[in-house]
Scaffold this active site. Structure first.
Site, PDB file in Angstrom:
ATOM      1  CD  GLU A  41       8.556  55.345 -43.129  1.00  0.00           C
ATOM      2  OE1 GLU A  41       8.399  56.429 -42.326  1.00  0.00           O
ATOM      3  OE2 GLU A  41       8.209  55.905 -44.410  1.00  0.00           O
ATOM      4  CB  CYS A  64       7.853  56.336 -34.642  1.00  0.00           C
ATOM      5  SG  CYS A  64       6.756  57.028 -35.894  1.00  0.00           S
TER       6      CYS A  64
HETATM    7  P1  NAD Z   1       8.041  45.240 -33.497  1.00  0.00           P
HETATM    8  O1  NAD Z   1       8.890  44.542 -32.176  1.00  0.00           O
HETATM    9  O2  NAD Z   1       6.663  45.286 -33.339  1.00  0.00           O
HETATM   10  O3  NAD Z   1       8.849  44.726 -34.818  1.00  0.00           O
HETATM   11  C1  NAD Z   1       8.389  45.504 -36.009  1.00  0.00           C
HETATM   12  C2  NAD Z   1       8.071  44.200 -36.779  1.00  0.00           C
HETATM   13  O4  NAD Z   1       9.219  43.530 -37.359  1.00  0.00           O
HETATM   14  C3  NAD Z   1       7.037  43.151 -36.373  1.00  0.00           C
HETATM   15  O5  NAD Z   1       6.142  42.992 -37.350  1.00  0.00           O
HETATM   16  C4  NAD Z   1       7.972  41.960 -36.063  1.00  0.00           C
HETATM   17  O6  NAD Z   1       7.151  40.854 -36.100  1.00  0.00           O
HETATM   18  C5  NAD Z   1       9.014  42.059 -37.160  1.00  0.00           C
HETATM   19  N1  NAD Z   1      10.160  41.632 -36.394  1.00  0.00           N
HETATM   20  C6  NAD Z   1      10.791  41.561 -35.441  1.00  0.00           C
HETATM   21  N2  NAD Z   1      12.043  40.964 -35.308  1.00  0.00           N
HETATM   22  C7  NAD Z   1      12.269  40.401 -36.425  1.00  0.00           C
HETATM   23  C8  NAD Z   1      13.425  40.012 -37.178  1.00  0.00           C
HETATM   24  N3  NAD Z   1      14.566  39.657 -36.306  1.00  0.00           N
HETATM   25  N4  NAD Z   1      13.303  39.726 -38.410  1.00  0.00           N
HETATM   26  C9  NAD Z   1      12.228  39.931 -39.090  1.00  0.00           C
HETATM   27  N5  NAD Z   1      11.167  40.718 -38.647  1.00  0.00           N
HETATM   28  C10 NAD Z   1      11.283  40.924 -37.396  1.00  0.00           C
HETATM   29  O7  NAD Z   1       8.120  46.630 -33.220  1.00  0.00           O
HETATM   30  P2  NAD Z   1       9.671  47.438 -32.717  1.00  0.00           P
HETATM   31  O8  NAD Z   1      10.755  47.171 -33.748  1.00  0.00           O
HETATM   32  O9  NAD Z   1       9.735  47.562 -31.390  1.00  0.00           O
HETATM   33  O10 NAD Z   1       9.109  49.095 -33.206  1.00  0.00           O
HETATM   34  C11 NAD Z   1       9.470  49.993 -32.432  1.00  0.00           C
HETATM   35  C12 NAD Z   1      10.312  51.098 -33.179  1.00  0.00           C
HETATM   36  O11 NAD Z   1       9.619  51.266 -34.543  1.00  0.00           O
HETATM   37  C13 NAD Z   1      10.925  52.237 -32.670  1.00  0.00           C
HETATM   38  O12 NAD Z   1      12.228  52.387 -32.695  1.00  0.00           O
HETATM   39  C14 NAD Z   1       9.874  53.239 -33.505  1.00  0.00           C
HETATM   40  O13 NAD Z   1      10.328  54.483 -33.312  1.00  0.00           O
HETATM   41  C15 NAD Z   1       9.839  52.817 -34.775  1.00  0.00           C
HETATM   42  N6  NAD Z   1       8.523  53.156 -35.556  1.00  0.00           N
HETATM   43  C16 NAD Z   1       8.650  53.984 -36.642  1.00  0.00           C
HETATM   44  C17 NAD Z   1       7.673  54.448 -37.285  1.00  0.00           C
HETATM   45  C18 NAD Z   1       7.719  55.286 -38.224  1.00  0.00           C
HETATM   46  O14 NAD Z   1       6.846  55.564 -39.037  1.00  0.00           O
HETATM   47  N7  NAD Z   1       8.953  55.900 -38.678  1.00  0.00           N
HETATM   48  C19 NAD Z   1       6.355  54.279 -36.930  1.00  0.00           C
HETATM   49  C20 NAD Z   1       6.265  53.475 -35.561  1.00  0.00           C
HETATM   50  C21 NAD Z   1       7.389  52.890 -34.796  1.00  0.00           C
END
Ligand code: NAD
Length: 463
Positions: A218, A252
């Site tokens: 997602e 998102c």
């Molecule tokens: P985040 O930094 O919280 O990361 C998400 C998860 O990934 C966390 O639990 C984190 O611990 C884990 N993580 C981070 N780096 C990692 C790695 N190298 N290896 C494994 N796990 C790792 O969140 P983010 O990535 O900044 O989220 C924002 C993005 O998520 C945006 O692009 C947003 O559009 C997208 N998003 C999508 C949805 C959807 O439902 N499609 C919903 C919310 C956010």
């Protein structure tokens, strides 16, 4: 890392325990799934105030936004799952049979996958963990939950509450950052459900590959918003501002940028100004209804985008580093090459890109990665249909933003770079189930079977 439980078990010990529970079949019966869903319902209902406090601490979320987009959306999905669980679990017998199978019992069983891993992002730190969990429980799986470490108060609250309300033999919470998640991913899971950025998604896929683990992603992207043709500009401005600046633009599915003609833009700008003043008063920074950017790093990222843009700020633009504030900001004259138009914005900044025609806008969208959502505001049905027919996106909403994701009847998920797979309501149940195609053959009609047994001759092909 920290397991949300009194004993300090290793990652593999906890996974083994969950796997043993799964193998015992305890998560299979409808009654078990229903009890766990009911317990999850109590978790949310009984701790609503604690949840709101945690979300306020993490994201400065206004109470209304927490209730609507974290608590209520979870409760709605829970009610929907509990209401439909029995129907979803029924084997499907409505299978098209042919002459050779007409005496046979043919059916599809929805079976749980096993021990699944759910990794959530920070922007809706509660619902991005609990909605997939509803689906995983309904489908009869065991689950490990990994909330985002960025929203520490919500992460800790989940770690404290989940073991109190749900079976500790079947569900566990892991707190920690990227390194802990990477080490967790070395283990074999039966499904990985990841919400977050496209960059991390690639490493999730790589980690899943050695185990051939199926993955739901997602992700995000730049969701465009067309405002085109004849339209009530005041109404459009209200719906656009609400969906863009809700959660401080950190959704998102937030409209990422607007596509409209110069004429519409000139009418839209005063309407946006007026709407923002009505929503947040003369100083949005003083409004209780305006959240904050989640971390200093994200604040800096947004400010860099803003400062390096060649566009002109026409509304807002104020910011404060000390409390990570950025005012609702609108820019015009942005260029395709601006960082603002290259990366997902994920904050309260709205660029307006002018187009000469609908076709030009459609062409622009089709040159980008497929977005998670696409919005068209227009009184003219033909405009909405033309955009819908000539583009692709995870979801679509005409004449509003964001709200399509709150209906459990609609699948929620991306396409192309915005993700793979979907959930919410029945779609989540399907994601966490294996559709096992089954056939129980009849012992009758052996005379027909003779035709397929060796020794073969041309006679066999005659059937
Ligand atoms: P985040 O930094 O919280 O990361 C998400 C998860 O990934 C966390 O639990 C984190 O611990 C884990 N993580 C981070 N780096 C990692 C790695 N190298 N290896 C494994 N796990 C790792 O969140 P983010 O990535 O900044 O989220 C924002 C993005 O998520 C945006 O692009 C947003 O559009 C997208 N998003 C999508 C949805 C959807 O439902 N499609 C919903 C919310 C956010």
């Amino acid at each position: 890392y920290l397991w949300a439980e009194s004993e300090m078990a290793s990652q593999s010990e906890v996974i083994d325990r969950l796997r043993a529970s799964f193998r015992s079949g305890m998560t299979f019966p409808e009654q078990f799934r229903m009890t766990q869903l009911q317990n999850l319902l109590s978790l949310v209902e009984e701790n609503e105030q604690l949840i709101q406090d945690a979300l306020h601490k993490d994201l400065h979320k206004p109470k209304f936004e927490s209730v609507l987009s974290e608590i209520q959306i979870t409760l709605n999905d829970l009610y929907f799952a509990m209401e439909n669980l029995r129907t979803w679990m029924q084997p499907e017998y409505n299978i098209g049979k042919n002459l050779a199978t007409r005496m046979d019992d043919c059916f599809i069983r929805r079976e749980p996958l096993g021990v699944v891993l759910i990794i959530g992002a920070w922007n809706y730190p509660l619902h991005l963990i609990l909605l997939p969990l509803v689906a995983a429980i309904a489908a009869g799986n065991c689950a490990i939950l990994k909330p985002s470490e960025i929203c520490q108060a919500t992460e800790q609250l989940l770690a404290e509450l989940i073991p109190k309300y749900l079976s500790q033999d079947c569900y566990a919470v892991l707190c920690g950052g990227a390194e802990d998640t990477k080490s967790l991913l070395k283990n074999k899971f039966d499904h990985i459900f990841y919400t977050g950025s496209q960059v991390v998604a690639r490493s999730i896929l790589l980690a899943a590959a050695p185990h051939l683990t199926p993955v739901t992603l997602e992700l995000g992207g730049k969701s465009p918003c067309f405002i085109y043709g004849h339209i009530d500009i005041q109404k459009a401005a209200k719906r656009l501002c609400w969906s863009k600046f809700f959660n401080t633009g950190q959704s998102c599915v937030a409209p990422d940028y607007v596509l409209c003609t110069a004429q519409t833009r000139d009418a839209l700008l005063p309407a946006l100004r007026e709407t923002l003043r009505t929503f947040y008063g003369p100083d949005p920074g003083a409004s209780l209804d305006m959240g904050r950017i989640v971390t200093p790093r994200h604040w800096r990222r947004l400010m860099d985008m803003l400062e390096n843009s060649k566009g002109k700020v026409v509304i807002g633009g104020e910011s404060r580093e000390e409390d990570r504030y950025i005012a609702p900001t609108v820019l015009v004259d942005v260029q395709e090459s601006d960082a603002l138009m290259q990366e997902e914005i994920f904050g309260p900044i709205l660029p307006i890109l002018t187009i000469e025609s609908l076709e030009e806008g459609i062409d622009y969208i089709n040159r980008q990665e497929k977005p998670l959502a696409l919005y068209v505001f227009s009184d003219e049905t033909s405009v909405v249909t033309t955009v819908l027919n000539n583009t692709s996106s995870g979801g679509f909403c005409g004449n509003d933003g964001i709200v399509h994701m709150a209906l459990p009847g609609l699948p929620f998920g991306g396409v192309g770079a915005s993700g793979m797979g979907s959930y919410h309501g029945r779609w989540g149940f399907e994601t966490f189930s294996h559709r096992r195609g089954c056939m129980n053959r009849s012992w009758l009609l052996e005379r027909v079977n003779v035709l397929r047994y060796p020794p073969y001759s041309d006679y066999n092909l005659g059937w």
